[in-house]
Design a protein around this motif. Structure first.
Motif, PDB file in Angstrom:
ATOM      1  N   MET A  66       0.843  -1.170   0.000  1.00 33.05           N
ATOM      2  CA  MET A  66       0.000   0.000   0.000  1.00 33.05           C
ATOM      3  C   MET A  66       0.894   1.241   0.000  1.00 33.05           C
ATOM      4  O   MET A  66       1.725   1.418   0.881  1.00 33.05           O
ATOM      5  CB  MET A  66      -0.880  -0.015   1.248  1.00 33.05           C
ATOM      6  CG  MET A  66      -1.785   1.180   1.361  1.00 33.05           C
ATOM      7  SD  MET A  66      -2.930   1.021   2.741  1.00 33.05           S
ATOM      8  CE  MET A  66      -2.092   2.016   3.947  1.00 33.05           C
ATOM      9  N   PRO A  67       0.737   2.124  -0.990  1.00 25.03           N
ATOM     10  CA  PRO A  67       1.562   3.325  -1.028  1.00 25.03           C
ATOM     11  C   PRO A  67       1.181   4.305   0.078  1.00 25.03           C
ATOM     12  O   PRO A  67       0.031   4.347   0.517  1.00 25.03           O
ATOM     13  CB  PRO A  67       1.289   3.911  -2.409  1.00 25.03           C
ATOM     14  CG  PRO A  67       0.049   3.256  -2.897  1.00 25.03           C
ATOM     15  CD  PRO A  67      -0.138   1.985  -2.129  1.00 25.03           C
ATOM     16  N   LEU A  68       2.153   5.089   0.498  1.00 19.18           N
ATOM     17  CA  LEU A  68       1.912   6.095   1.524  1.00 19.18           C
ATOM     18  C   LEU A  68       1.311   7.338   0.886  1.00 19.18           C
ATOM     19  O   LEU A  68       1.730   7.748  -0.190  1.00 19.18           O
ATOM     20  CB  LEU A  68       3.224   6.491   2.199  1.00 19.18           C
ATOM     21  CG  LEU A  68       3.981   5.417   2.961  1.00 19.18           C
ATOM     22  CD1 LEU A  68       5.309   5.961   3.448  1.00 19.18           C
ATOM     23  CD2 LEU A  68       3.171   4.904   4.126  1.00 19.18           C
ATOM     24  N   ASN A  69       0.330   7.956   1.563  1.00 21.14           N
ATOM     25  CA  ASN A  69      -0.172   9.224   1.055  1.00 21.14           C
ATOM     26  C   ASN A  69       0.820  10.330   1.426  1.00 21.14           C
ATOM     27  O   ASN A  69       1.782  10.099   2.156  1.00 21.14           O
ATOM     28  CB  ASN A  69      -1.598   9.516   1.548  1.00 21.14           C
ATOM     29  CG  ASN A  69      -1.671   9.782   3.038  1.00 21.14           C
ATOM     30  OD1 ASN A  69      -0.725  10.237   3.670  1.00 21.14           O
ATOM     31  ND2 ASN A  69      -2.820   9.486   3.620  1.00 21.14           N
ATOM     32  N   HIS A  70       0.590  11.525   0.920  1.00 21.89           N
ATOM     33  CA  HIS A  70       1.583  12.587   1.113  1.00 21.89           C
ATOM     34  C   HIS A  70       1.753  12.958   2.587  1.00 21.89           C
ATOM     35  O   HIS A  70       2.848  13.335   3.002  1.00 21.89           O
ATOM     36  CB  HIS A  70       1.254  13.817   0.253  1.00 21.89           C
ATOM     37  CG  HIS A  70       0.116  14.647   0.734  1.00 21.89           C
ATOM     38  ND1 HIS A  70      -1.203  14.303   0.517  1.00 21.89           N
ATOM     39  CD2 HIS A  70       0.094  15.806   1.429  1.00 21.89           C
ATOM     40  CE1 HIS A  70      -1.980  15.214   1.058  1.00 21.89           C
ATOM     41  NE2 HIS A  70      -1.219  16.139   1.614  1.00 21.89           N
ATOM     42  N   GLU A  71       0.718  12.820   3.386  1.00 22.51           N
ATOM     43  CA  GLU A  71       0.848  13.134   4.814  1.00 22.51           C
ATOM     44  C   GLU A  71       1.763  12.122   5.510  1.00 22.51           C
ATOM     45  O   GLU A  71       2.594  12.503   6.340  1.00 22.51           O
ATOM     46  CB  GLU A  71      -0.529  13.173   5.468  1.00 22.51           C
ATOM     47  CG  GLU A  71      -1.358  14.351   4.985  1.00 22.51           C
ATOM     48  CD  GLU A  71      -2.843  14.164   5.217  1.00 22.51           C
ATOM     49  OE1 GLU A  71      -3.280  13.042   5.540  1.00 22.51           O
ATOM     50  OE2 GLU A  71      -3.574  15.153   5.054  1.00 22.51           O
ATOM     51  N   HIS A  72       1.615  10.857   5.164  1.00 20.43           N
ATOM     52  CA  HIS A  72       2.486   9.834   5.742  1.00 20.43           C
ATOM     53  C   HIS A  72       3.920  10.010   5.259  1.00 20.43           C
ATOM     54  O   HIS A  72       4.875   9.810   6.021  1.00 20.43           O
ATOM     55  CB  HIS A  72       1.978   8.428   5.412  1.00 20.43           C
ATOM     56  CG  HIS A  72       0.695   8.084   6.091  1.00 20.43           C
ATOM     57  ND1 HIS A  72      -0.430   7.711   5.403  1.00 20.43           N
ATOM     58  CD2 HIS A  72       0.352   8.077   7.408  1.00 20.43           C
ATOM     59  CE1 HIS A  72      -1.408   7.482   6.255  1.00 20.43           C
ATOM     60  NE2 HIS A  72      -0.969   7.704   7.474  1.00 20.43           N
ATOM     61  N   GLN A  73       4.079  10.389   3.993  1.00 24.22           N
ATOM     62  CA  GLN A  73       5.424  10.629   3.464  1.00 24.22           C
ATOM     63  C   GLN A  73       6.098  11.770   4.218  1.00 24.22           C
ATOM     64  O   GLN A  73       7.281  11.686   4.542  1.00 24.22           O
ATOM     65  CB  GLN A  73       5.356  10.954   1.969  1.00 24.22           C
ATOM     66  CG  GLN A  73       5.017   9.758   1.113  1.00 24.22           C
ATOM     67  CD  GLN A  73       4.814  10.138  -0.337  1.00 24.22           C
ATOM     68  OE1 GLN A  73       4.212  11.166  -0.651  1.00 24.22           O
ATOM     69  NE2 GLN A  73       5.325   9.308  -1.229  1.00 24.22           N
ATOM     70  N   MET A  74       5.349  12.822   4.506  1.00 23.00           N
ATOM     71  CA  MET A  74       5.907  13.946   5.264  1.00 23.00           C
ATOM     72  C   MET A  74       6.299  13.506   6.677  1.00 23.00           C
ATOM     73  O   MET A  74       7.310  13.954   7.208  1.00 23.00           O
ATOM     74  CB  MET A  74       4.915  15.112   5.319  1.00 23.00           C
ATOM     75  CG  MET A  74       4.682  15.783   3.988  1.00 23.00           C
ATOM     76  SD  MET A  74       6.141  16.533   3.250  1.00 23.00           S
ATOM     77  CE  MET A  74       6.250  18.043   4.198  1.00 23.00           C
ATOM     78  N   THR A  75       5.515  12.611   7.257  1.00 24.20           N
ATOM     79  CA  THR A  75       5.831  12.096   8.593  1.00 24.20           C
ATOM     80  C   THR A  75       7.133  11.301   8.563  1.00 24.20           C
ATOM     81  O   THR A  75       7.992  11.466   9.448  1.00 24.20           O
ATOM     82  CB  THR A  75       4.679  11.223   9.131  1.00 24.20           C
ATOM     83  OG1 THR A  75       3.494  12.016   9.195  1.00 24.20           O
ATOM     84  CG2 THR A  75       4.998  10.654  10.498  1.00 24.20           C
ATOM     85  N   VAL A  76       7.305  10.458   7.558  1.00 27.85           N
ATOM     86  CA  VAL A  76       8.541   9.671   7.436  1.00 27.85           C
ATOM     87  C   VAL A  76       9.727  10.615   7.224  1.00 27.85           C
ATOM     88  O   VAL A  76      10.781  10.455   7.852  1.00 27.85           O
ATOM     89  CB  VAL A  76       8.442   8.637   6.290  1.00 27.85           C
ATOM     90  CG1 VAL A  76       9.782   7.975   6.027  1.00 27.85           C
ATOM     91  CG2 VAL A  76       7.374   7.596   6.603  1.00 27.85           C
ATOM     92  N   LEU A  77       9.558  11.607   6.373  1.00 29.37           N
ATOM     93  CA  LEU A  77      10.613  12.579   6.120  1.00 29.37           C
ATOM     94  C   LEU A  77      10.990  13.305   7.408  1.00 29.37           C
ATOM     95  O   LEU A  77      12.170  13.446   7.740  1.00 29.37           O
ATOM     96  CB  LEU A  77      10.143  13.571   5.049  1.00 29.37           C
ATOM     97  CG  LEU A  77      11.158  14.549   4.521  1.00 29.37           C
ATOM     98  CD1 LEU A  77      12.315  13.838   3.847  1.00 29.37           C
ATOM     99  CD2 LEU A  77      10.492  15.499   3.529  1.00 29.37           C
ATOM    100  N   LYS A  78       9.985  13.726   8.160  1.00 27.39           N
ATOM    101  CA  LYS A  78      10.239  14.407   9.437  1.00 27.39           C
ATOM    102  C   LYS A  78      10.969  13.484  10.412  1.00 27.39           C
ATOM    103  O   LYS A  78      11.888  13.922  11.112  1.00 27.39           O
ATOM    104  CB  LYS A  78       8.929  14.892  10.059  1.00 27.39           C
ATOM    105  CG  LYS A  78       9.136  15.578  11.393  1.00 27.39           C
ATOM    106  CD  LYS A  78       7.836  15.891  12.065  1.00 27.39           C
ATOM    107  CE  LYS A  78       8.101  16.296  13.500  1.00 27.39           C
ATOM    108  NZ  LYS A  78       6.910  16.250  14.325  1.00 27.39           N
TER     109      LYS A  78
END
Length: 92
Positions: A1-13
């Motif tokens: 399941m791909p990450l949505n942009h909010e989850h991607q920002m969380t991983v980046l943070k």
């Protein structure tokens, strides 16, 4: 399941926070940030001012990946790391 942009920002943070707190990181983390940012840059839900910050983080991760001393590179960017983490926090 791909990450949505909010989850991607969380991983980046999370990665940026680890770099800030630990003053060390890995090439794999830099590469992961690059992949996340490339994905975010193609997302229409990402605002223009956020794209500017993402470009800066992308340059940081690329420079770190090719740095002869990644830990020193991370130490040299502590102020930017704080700004980027705060910037991501302000998005939520």
């Amino acid at each position: 399941m791909p990450l949505n942009h909010e989850h991607q920002m969380t991983v980046l943070k999370d990665i940026l926070t680890n770099h800030q707190c630990d003053c060390c990181g890995t090439i794999a983390e830099c590469e992961q940030m690059e992949r996340i940012i490339k994905s975010l840059m193609t997302n229409d839900n990402v605002a223009d001012d956020t794209r500017t910050m993402l470009n800066d983080v992308y340059y940081y991760s690329q420079s770190g990946k090719y740095s002869p001393d990644l830990d020193q590179h991370i130490s040299n960017h502590q102020n930017e790391l704080s700004q980027w983490i705060s910037g991501i926090d302000s998005l939520s």
